[in-house]
Design a protein around this motif. Structure first.
Motif, PDB file in Angstrom:
ATOM      1  N   VAL A 159      88.274  21.497 103.043  1.00  0.00           N
ATOM      2  CA  VAL A 159      88.522  22.068 101.713  1.00  0.00           C
ATOM      3  C   VAL A 159      87.229  22.550 101.083  1.00  0.00           C
ATOM      4  O   VAL A 159      87.179  23.632 100.474  1.00  0.00           O
ATOM      5  CB  VAL A 159      89.227  21.016 100.828  1.00  0.00           C
ATOM      6  N   LEU A 160      86.165  21.765 101.212  1.00  0.00           N
ATOM      7  CA  LEU A 160      84.888  22.145 100.606  1.00  0.00           C
ATOM      8  C   LEU A 160      84.330  23.421 101.223  1.00  0.00           C
ATOM      9  O   LEU A 160      83.769  24.271 100.519  1.00  0.00           O
ATOM     10  CB  LEU A 160      83.885  20.994 100.762  1.00  0.00           C
ATOM     11  N   LEU A 161      84.484  23.575 102.539  1.00  0.00           N
ATOM     12  CA  LEU A 161      83.993  24.786 103.193  1.00  0.00           C
ATOM     13  C   LEU A 161      84.743  26.021 102.702  1.00  0.00           C
ATOM     14  O   LEU A 161      84.141  27.071 102.453  1.00  0.00           O
ATOM     15  CB  LEU A 161      84.129  24.649 104.708  1.00  0.00           C
ATOM     16  N   VAL A 162      86.056  25.905 102.551  1.00  0.00           N
ATOM     17  CA  VAL A 162      86.837  27.040 102.058  1.00  0.00           C
ATOM     18  C   VAL A 162      86.445  27.379 100.624  1.00  0.00           C
ATOM     19  O   VAL A 162      86.290  28.557 100.256  1.00  0.00           O
ATOM     20  CB  VAL A 162      88.345  26.730 102.167  1.00  0.00           C
ATOM     21  N   ILE A 163      86.245  26.361  99.793  1.00  0.00           N
ATOM     22  CA  ILE A 163      85.897  26.613  98.395  1.00  0.00           C
ATOM     23  C   ILE A 163      84.526  27.260  98.283  1.00  0.00           C
ATOM     24  O   ILE A 163      84.335  28.251  97.555  1.00  0.00           O
ATOM     25  CB  ILE A 163      85.953  25.299  97.590  1.00  0.00           C
ATOM     26  N   LEU A 164      83.537  26.724  99.001  1.00  0.00           N
ATOM     27  CA  LEU A 164      82.180  27.254  98.871  1.00  0.00           C
ATOM     28  C   LEU A 164      82.061  28.668  99.410  1.00  0.00           C
ATOM     29  O   LEU A 164      81.440  29.535  98.781  1.00  0.00           O
ATOM     30  CB  LEU A 164      81.200  26.328  99.601  1.00  0.00           C
ATOM     31  N   GLN A 165      82.635  28.917 100.573  1.00  0.00           N
ATOM     32  CA  GLN A 165      82.407  30.211 101.218  1.00  0.00           C
ATOM     33  C   GLN A 165      83.370  31.292 100.762  1.00  0.00           C
ATOM     34  O   GLN A 165      83.026  32.476 100.782  1.00  0.00           O
ATOM     35  CB  GLN A 165      82.494  30.053 102.737  1.00  0.00           C
ATOM     36  N   GLN A 166      84.553  30.919 100.331  1.00  0.00           N
ATOM     37  CA  GLN A 166      85.540  31.939 100.008  1.00  0.00           C
ATOM     38  C   GLN A 166      85.759  32.137  98.504  1.00  0.00           C
ATOM     39  O   GLN A 166      86.122  33.233  98.084  1.00  0.00           O
ATOM     40  CB  GLN A 166      86.886  31.584 100.666  1.00  0.00           C
ATOM     41  N   TYR A 167      85.537  31.107  97.704  1.00  0.00           N
ATOM     42  CA  TYR A 167      85.863  31.205  96.285  1.00  0.00           C
ATOM     43  C   TYR A 167      84.642  31.082  95.382  1.00  0.00           C
ATOM     44  O   TYR A 167      84.478  31.874  94.443  1.00  0.00           O
ATOM     45  CB  TYR A 167      86.888  30.124  95.908  1.00  0.00           C
ATOM     46  N   LEU A 168      83.776  30.105  95.626  1.00  0.00           N
ATOM     47  CA  LEU A 168      82.668  29.863  94.711  1.00  0.00           C
ATOM     48  C   LEU A 168      81.695  31.031  94.671  1.00  0.00           C
ATOM     49  O   LEU A 168      81.106  31.332  93.621  1.00  0.00           O
ATOM     50  CB  LEU A 168      81.935  28.571  95.111  1.00  0.00           C
ATOM     51  N   ARG A 169      81.510  31.713  95.764  1.00  0.00           N
ATOM     52  CA  ARG A 169      80.594  32.848  95.795  1.00  0.00           C
ATOM     53  C   ARG A 169      81.081  33.994  94.916  1.00  0.00           C
ATOM     54  O   ARG A 169      80.290  34.845  94.513  1.00  0.00           O
ATOM     55  CB  ARG A 169      80.398  33.324  97.231  1.00  0.00           C
ATOM     56  N   ARG A 170      82.372  34.022  94.616  1.00  0.00           N
ATOM     57  CA  ARG A 170      82.881  35.068  93.729  1.00  0.00           C
ATOM     58  C   ARG A 170      82.546  34.777  92.268  1.00  0.00           C
ATOM     59  O   ARG A 170      82.378  35.701  91.469  1.00  0.00           O
ATOM     60  CB  ARG A 170      84.389  35.196  93.896  1.00  0.00           C
ATOM     61  N   PHE A 171      82.462  33.485  91.905  1.00  0.00           N
ATOM     62  CA  PHE A 171      82.126  33.113  90.540  1.00  0.00           C
ATOM     63  C   PHE A 171      80.616  33.033  90.321  1.00  0.00           C
ATOM     64  O   PHE A 171      80.164  33.053  89.177  1.00  0.00           O
ATOM     65  CB  PHE A 171      82.767  31.769  90.193  1.00  0.00           C
TER      66      PHE A 171
END
Length: 487
Positions: A213-225
């Protein structure tokens, strides 16, 4: 009245207009791109040394998981202890470095990492089963005897890839693979990670699930914010996730969360149960025949030959995927032949140095060995070949895809299959960019195959000379013994 070229046919007569291509009504058509664009660094460009070091270490971490998993699977079954497992892992890592260097310099020339393959587990587990009922003084002696047998099987079976590659038979076979076949082959090679990796997550959900879950959040979502940290999160998210999750696992271990857990749970969740660091020597360079002289058994060699074919199929799928993702054109047939031939040399080196399994560039997508419930030894020996080949989704997809694609309306659907666009890339001189991406240094690709064949012939002659001399010596000894016995 004589018709001239200025007269037009009346409306409704003449050749009907061509039908629009399939899917044209849904939007504009985009021609296929030979190279993938919008890359930060393509196959030619080089990042800074700091970024190169960090990105290279990430590659190491990714392949380290496969290496440790394979060693942890087979070494205990072979009778080895933690020290043996550490030495096997060191040998696998060393040979992965050698084989990767060979492929990137004079092989495919693509950014592919050559590592151990699960495709070799089936004949290896069969060898382990044969020796499990044997009489040995200790488990360590059984481990040494088993790995020496694996060495012999790897050495002999490696010549399958060498002959297929340098005879250009493998490259000629890949000419029958159109884009319609390549796409599912590459997809199966990539999705095979799910079969191997995701079931391991269930062994320790509290560690594996947060990592995913953390990998998906960091690489796919957090970089957009956080657009300011977009490059760092996109390239080094794996580093951050591994550091955070490993620290979390260390805290749980130190806090005693697994004191009363099952043995399998502690083995998967605790950070102090591998015993690899404590049992591994600080500096150790593998050398040929480190476990002893190889043991050659025909029953084990046959099963290993099937694994070599599967590893070649998986490597081919990976080469196509790597060429796309690195911004290169699809690898031509002569490059695939060269790569498979050098992969065979790498498997030969694996056998000489005592690696537990052979190497491949493919994603690990071969399933574990299943019980056949057949008691015949000969059936099991022959089943090793078929079971190894047909247990690989990539190998089955390549065989069936090539058969169906070239027999079902092959000529009528030649444009739909993408053959006209694909053909120029399959010839050495069909596309001028082939030499740009796949040419060897100093233009040695013109005579590399000839050099290897000459070396093989010389090795065969030297071996025959040694056998002849040994036969004469044995003949003389036998003659003298007969004379003494006669008296």
């Amino acid at each position: 009245m004589v018709e001239t070229g200025h007269h037009r046919p009346p409306p409704g007569e003449g050749v009907p207009p061509p039908l629009p291509p399939f899917g044209a009504a849904r939007g504009p058509l985009f021609p296929p791109q030979e190279q993938l664009l919008h890359l930060h660094y393509c196959i030619h460009s080089n990042p800074s040394w700091v970024q190169t070091t960090l990105l290279g270490f990430q590659h190491y971490i990714v392949m380290l998981g496969t290496t440790v998993l394979i060693a942890s699977t087979i070494v205990p079954l072979m009778g080895g202890h933690s020290g043996d497992k550490a030495r096997v892992i060191q040998t696998l890592l060393f040979m992965s470095a050698i084989n990767t260097l060979i492929q990137t310099l004079i092989g495919s020339r693509l950014p592919t990492v050559m590592g151990p393959s699960f495709a070799f587990l089936i004949p290896i587990l069969s060898t382990i089963s044969d020796y499990s009922s044997g009489t040995f003084d200790s488990d360590h002696q059984r481990f040494i005897h088993t790995i020496r047998t694996i060495q012999g099987s790897l050495i002999v079976s490696s010549f399958i890839s060498i002959l297929l590659g340098f005879s250009k038979a493998w490259g000629n076979f890949t000419r029958f693979l159109s884009p319609v076949v390549i796409v599912p082959i590459v997809s199966l090679a990539g999705l095979g990670l799910f079969v191997r990796g995701f079931p391991q997550l269930a062994n320790c959900v509290e560690i594996g699930l947060p990592m995913l879950v953390l990998l998906v959040i960091l690489q796919q979502y957090l970089r957009r914010f956080l657009p300011r940290f977009h490059p760092m999160l996109e390239r080094y998210a794996l580093f951050l996730c591994i550091g955070i999750v490993w620290a979390f696992a260390a805290i749980l271990t130190a806090a005693g969360a697994y004191k009363h857990a099952k043995q399998t749970t502690m083995q998967s969740c605790r950070t102090d149960r591998s015993y690899l660091i404590s049992s591994a020597p600080w500096v150790r360079i593998p050398y040929p025949f480190q476990w002893g002289s190889p043991i050659f058994r025909a029953s084990d060699v046959f099963g290993m030959m099937g694994s070599v074919l599967v590893a070649s199929a998986e490597s081919t799928a990976t080469f196509y995927a790597a060429s796309r993702l690195s911004g290169a054109t699809p690898p031509p047939a002569h490059v695939l032949s060269r790569s498979i031939g050098l992969q065979g040399i790498g498997i030969l080196l694996d056998g000489l140095f005592g690696a537990a399994v052979g190497n491949t560039a493919a994603v690990e997508n071969v399933g574990l060995l299943g019980l056949t419930r057949v008691g015949s030894r000969r059936v099991v020996q022959f089943n090793d070949i078929l079971n190894t080949i047909f247990s690989s989704p990539v190998a089955v997809a390549m065989i069936l895809g090539a058969k169906l694609d070239n027999t079902l309306d092959a000529n009528e659907a030649i444009n739909d299959r993408g053959v006209p666009w694909w053909t120029p890339f399959q010839d050495r001189k069909g596309e001028i960019r082939n030499e740009e991406f796949y040419g060897l240094p100093l233009n040695i690709n013109e005579f590399l195959a000839s050099i290897v064949l000459v070396l093989l012939v010389l090795m065969a002659k030297i071996r025959n000379a040694q056998l002849g001399r040994l036969g004469r010596e044995l003949g003389c000894s036998h003659h003298h013994s007969n004379l003494y016995n006669a008296h």
